[in-house]
Design an enzyme around this catalytic site. Structure first.
Site, PDB file in Angstrom:
ATOM      1  N   LYS A  87     -38.486  25.971 -29.599  1.00  0.00           N
ATOM      2  CA  LYS A  87     -38.001  25.503 -28.311  1.00  0.00           C
ATOM      3  C   LYS A  87     -36.929  24.424 -28.500  1.00  0.00           C
ATOM      4  CE  LYS A  87     -39.756  23.497 -24.006  1.00  0.00           C
ATOM      5  NZ  LYS A  87     -40.927  22.947 -23.311  1.00  0.00           N
ATOM      6  N   LYS A 133     -17.627  52.146 -50.712  1.00  0.00           N
ATOM      7  CA  LYS A 133     -16.598  52.025 -49.676  1.00  0.00           C
ATOM      8  C   LYS A 133     -15.883  53.363 -49.570  1.00  0.00           C
ATOM      9  CE  LYS A 133     -16.712  47.406 -49.011  1.00  0.00           C
ATOM     10  NZ  LYS A 133     -17.060  46.739 -47.782  1.00  0.00           N
ATOM     11  N   LYS A 159     -24.425  48.880 -54.258  1.00  0.00           N
ATOM     12  CA  LYS A 159     -25.194  48.789 -53.007  1.00  0.00           C
ATOM     13  C   LYS A 159     -24.474  49.527 -51.892  1.00  0.00           C
ATOM     14  CE  LYS A 159     -24.425  45.042 -50.316  1.00  0.00           C
ATOM     15  NZ  LYS A 159     -23.147  45.280 -49.605  1.00  0.00           N
ATOM     16  N   ASP A 161     -22.953  49.637 -48.127  1.00  0.00           N
ATOM     17  CA  ASP A 161     -22.419  48.634 -47.228  1.00  0.00           C
ATOM     18  C   ASP A 161     -23.528  48.292 -46.231  1.00  0.00           C
ATOM     19  OD1 ASP A 161     -19.421  47.601 -46.383  1.00  0.00           O
ATOM     20  OD2 ASP A 161     -20.850  47.602 -44.737  1.00  0.00           O
ATOM     21  N   GLY A 340     -16.509  44.067 -53.980  1.00  0.00           N
ATOM     22  CA  GLY A 340     -16.315  45.250 -53.138  1.00  0.00           C
ATOM     23  C   GLY A 340     -14.965  45.871 -53.402  1.00  0.00           C
TER      24      GLY A 340
END
Lengths: 364, 364
Positions: A87, A133, A159, A161, A340
């Site tokens: 909260k 990719k 891995k 994406d 990447g």
């Protein structure tokens, strides 16, 4: 009274830190009570938090440290977050900049740095990871094609994406099966293991069931977007006896919680402390070399916090061949370098991208 | 090309909206590709997002609307968030201020407004909800005592405090059993049903199993901190055939995502749009009358979005007897008024607190 959870809240100038500290220490724990509850006085008192320190930094921000009893929570991340910033997160300006948990709080990785190194039989050097990719639109056969190029060229890990879910154009299980064949060939022809972290998605039960199915079908690593699927899902997978493969955690959505200067939680808390106590084996996060605006100090905290619990740091984004000497100097050996476009967009193809990286790293 | 997911991103002055729109539309979908993927050209193109509008508001902020193909995601909230604000959330300043989903996107409540009204046999008037206080330290018998006072006084619903997990001092199942006895007595003596939303906690599998166990043991409502446990957990519970009771969603932790002016997501997106498409039956959120700094415009959007999908809005915090006429004028009938201290701290006790509220509302 045992109070082993300490949280540092940072407030901008103009906010009364003493008052806010009390609001948190009392309002986020037992609250107040009157004479009707005298018979429970001792128990309720044992649940109260306490302001244990207030200081001011050189920007005139206050930092308030509140200690919470571990007995208020379930030794996991969700009940911790509900207590320390549930909260209260809606109360105005204020940011959680550090959380100190006991060593036994939460979970440890099943495999982590040592386990992942064992499975790859690479005891010392930095590991090299690539990403499939383009992110969307490849068929299972396309994935296998790409994997063949990079895996035979010497890659350690690959891995999905993070935005690739379980789509009709390339269902997760088919993708895994097509890639598993390649991984088996790499192993039989070169003796090397390559890990492929498969993205797991779906509603909690479906996701966990999918993770088990994938592992049975030969998945040797998993990828989870913890911040969009939930810490309770990571914790379930991390303790599942059928899921005996490393879990790679992606930071997608972390900026929603961490990017604001005066709200939310520090990146080092979310991607460092929380992940290291939630059962992740390896955690991706933006490297400060890349295009994402990432503070090197926060990044160093993430790296060190993860390593302190045997979790592999995986700096990502902006890792290209030109900065490898700098990267090696900054990170040392216990790191997975996630490249990447650095690999996939090499002008001579992904295999050449991998070879450039391995030459720079293996022969360092 | 079908593109039914539209997202409005707001950027502060000085940020190039056209460029950021493209980064999102391409970078958060298929990305770029080269001649090697010509054979998949058509499929990849079908996954691309598109910038469909750019405007500037009177504060010189830009608002960029990006349309995403539904085919990129799994008809759920986690894959949606990963796509629209995953990696991009870490890119700098920028806030998601609206998400427009197709009517069939995601889930609808199993019960919602109409179902909850059916179970209570209260067709029209606003409902009154209380919260067990103090939050921590009460025994199961204390809970039953409090419930007895408020339930016989005419209360419609009660809930656990969101910070109360499954603790040795009052295990969740014992709490439920002690309270269930009271609920049964209320029913047999007055003919009225009272709902008690029990807080469900734990790692994903344990939590879902606990929810099933509680329902079997007589729980007639559940409470979930969706933002700390995960949307995938809500979606699993919302579609579980064994869990045929309304799920109340608590906004704990929402400020981490929503409180910053230039980062994260608007409260109306997280507590309105996302909850309304994730399967919640009733959603709590701060009323702007209360101590939490909440914008009345955002609050109105939450209320209207929830109602448009038959989800009960539950304004909370700051609901006390004195403002009931204002509350009734602002909200109308389809609302659950959640009064924590407004009921529990009444000088003549909780039963008097309930009676004050019911007189103001039932006799309105």
């Amino acid at each position: 009274m045992v109070r082993s959870i300490e949280v540092d809240y940072r407030f901008p100038p103009g906010i009364d830190p003493e008052r806010q500290g009390k609001v948190i220490a009392i309002g986020q724990t037992a609250g107040t009570w009157d004479a009707r509850f005298q018979h429970r006085e001792e128990v309720m008192r044992s649940h109260l938090g306490e302001v244990i320190n207030i200081q001011t930094d050189d920007q005139k921000y206050s930092i308030v440290t509140v200690a919470f009893p571990e007995a208020n929570v379930e030794n996991d991340i969700p009940s911790l977050l509900t207590m320390i910033f549930g909260k209260y997160s809606m109360a105005g300006s204020g940011k959680v900049i550090a959380v100190r948990l006991g060593e036994n709080y939460g979970k440890r990785p099943k495999l982590g740095i040592t386990g992942i190194r064992d499975r790859l039989a690479v005891p010392n050097r930095p590991l090299i990871m690539a990403i499939f990719k383009p992110a969307l639109g490849l068929s299972a056969a396309d994935h296998a094609d790409i994997l063949e190029q990079v895996a035979f060229a010497g890659l350690d890990l690959i891995k999905d994406d993070e935005i690739l879910p379980d789509l009709p154009t390339a269902p997760t299980l088919e993708r895994l099966k097509a890639c598993r064949t390649v991984l088996d060939r790499v192993r039989s022809e070169t003796g090397r293991n390559v890990l492929y972290a498969v993205n797991i998605t779906g509603s909690a039960i479906a996701l966990i069931e999918k993770a088990r199915t994938l592992v049975k079908a030969g998945a040797n690593a998993l990828l989870l977007n913890v911040l969009t699927y939930g810490f309770s899902v990571l914790e379930a997978i991390a303790t599942d006896p059928e899921i005996n493969v490393p879990i790679f955690v992606h930071p997608a959505f972390a900026g929603s919680l961490c990017a604001s200067p005066d709200h939310g939680l520090a990146y080092s808390v979310v991607l460092g402390t929380l992940m290291a106590h939630a059962g992740a084996d390896a955690v991706l996060y933006p490297a400060h070399y890349g295009s994402l605006p990432f503070d090197p100090t926060e990044e160093a905290k993430i790296r060190d916090t993860l390593r302190s619990r045997n979790v592999f740091p995986v700096p990502s984004a902006g890792i290209h061949a030109g900065i490898i000497p700098q990267v090696l100097a900054d990170y040392g050996n216990d790191v997975i370098l996630n490249a990447g476009t650095g690999i996939m967009d090499h002008p001579d193809g992904p295999a050449a991208g991998v070879k450039t990286f391995t030459e720079l790293i293996v022969n360092n």
